[in-house]
Design an enzyme around this catalytic site. Structure first.
Site, PDB file in Angstrom:
ATOM      1  N   ASP A   1      70.274  47.093  50.860  1.00 34.79           N
ATOM      2  CA  ASP A   1      70.846  45.843  50.361  1.00 34.79           C
ATOM      3  C   ASP A   1      72.013  45.355  51.220  1.00 34.79           C
ATOM      4  O   ASP A   1      72.994  46.064  51.437  1.00 34.79           O
ATOM      5  CB  ASP A   1      71.328  46.079  48.924  1.00 34.79           C
ATOM      6  CG  ASP A   1      71.649  44.816  48.165  1.00 34.79           C
ATOM      7  OD1 ASP A   1      72.285  43.908  48.748  1.00 34.79           O
ATOM      8  OD2 ASP A   1      71.271  44.725  46.991  1.00 34.79           O
TER       9      ASP A   1
ATOM     10  N   SER B   1      70.152  40.112  49.191  1.00 33.99           N
ATOM     11  CA  SER B   1      69.656  40.744  47.973  1.00 33.99           C
ATOM     12  C   SER B   1      68.837  39.750  47.145  1.00 33.99           C
ATOM     13  O   SER B   1      67.888  39.162  47.653  1.00 33.99           O
ATOM     14  CB  SER B   1      70.837  41.330  47.190  1.00 33.99           C
ATOM     15  OG  SER B   1      70.378  42.240  46.217  1.00 33.99           O
TER      16      SER B   1
END
Length: 257
Positions: A158, A46
């Site tokens: 993510d 991320s």
């Protein structure tokens, strides 16, 4: 355990996810620079993938800081009409290309990997080849908030929902000594102000316990106290950098001082 010689073992840096809290990574990089710690591998999840990409391509912590100060959610996202997400983060792709050029993993100065998840199969996807900007888009694609990245018949989101601090990933790259940065380890949740807050809080709460299990014993984990900071507010860069730096100095001094 004290590592008396930082040159004997290959050192890997695992930068964790945490949205806007990622500015703390810059403070950690500052401390690593001051301790003159050689980093041989970088893995990011991320926002950790976002920061890690710049670092792996030779950008200094000062250069990353300058970029972070000018960054806003609206710089990397736009409203979306897709049924798969509220926002699109395609603007991040053009930002990366503008700063780094049209580069691939093979062009990195430090071997680099990023963690994403194929939302169709639930499988972890370790991204370590191909276009950097596309990989960063995938790893930072918060499910429900951003539209998944369609890549090679996969819908990538993510990586934090699978491995938020990618110590296993950087270990598989060859690192023997691992410095992990956990942005959520000491984070305090606040009352959500909107639907994006709710989605992000829900995801982050779900990954906290798994992160504690995954980081395990034997790794050097830097977990700055970021309880005073909002996870989506980009107007708190100075405080986050200082918090990351202060905690990193303390932890790294114990192991490398």
């Amino acid at each position: 355990m004290i590592f008396n010689s930082k040159k004997k073992k290959k050192i890997g840096l695992a930068l964790g996810g945490g949205a806007a809290l990622g500015a703390a990574h810059i403070g950690v990089l500052k401390a690593i620079d001051e301790f003159d710690i050689p980093v041989h591998y970088v893995a990011g999840t991320s926002i950790g993938a976002f920061v890690g990409a710049f670092y792996a391509f030779g950008k200094t912590w000062q250069e990353i800081e300058d970029f972070a100060r000018d960054l806003d959610w609206f710089d990397v996202s736009r409203l979306s009409l897709s049924k798969y997400g509220l926002l699109s983060n395609k603007k991040m792709n053009s930002l990366f290309r503008k700063i780094l050029g049209d580069v691939t993993f093979e062009d990195a100065k430090i071997p680099l990997a990023m963690v994403a998840v194929d939302i169709c199969t639930g499988q972890k996807a370790i991204l370590k080849s191909g276009n950097i900007a596309t990989a960063v888009m995938a790893s930072t694609c918060i499910p429900g908030v951003f539209i998944p990245v369609d890549s090679e018949d996969k819908l990538l989101v993510d990586g934090g929902i699978m491995e938020n601090v990618p110590v296993a990933t950087v270990s598989e790259m060859g690192a023997k000594t691992i410095i992990g940065v956990d942005l959520l380890g000491r984070h305090a949740y606040k009352k959500p102000g909107n639907i994006v807050d709710i989605l992000i809080n829900t995801i982050n709460i779900s990954i906290e316990n798994s992160t504690k299990l995954q980081t395990g014993d034997g790794n050097i984990i830097i977990a700055p106290d970021l309880s005073a900071y909002n996870i989506i507010d980009t107007d708190q860069t100075d405080g986050l950098i200082e918090a990351g730096y202060t905690e990193a100095r303390k932890v790294l001094n114990h192991h490398f001082g």
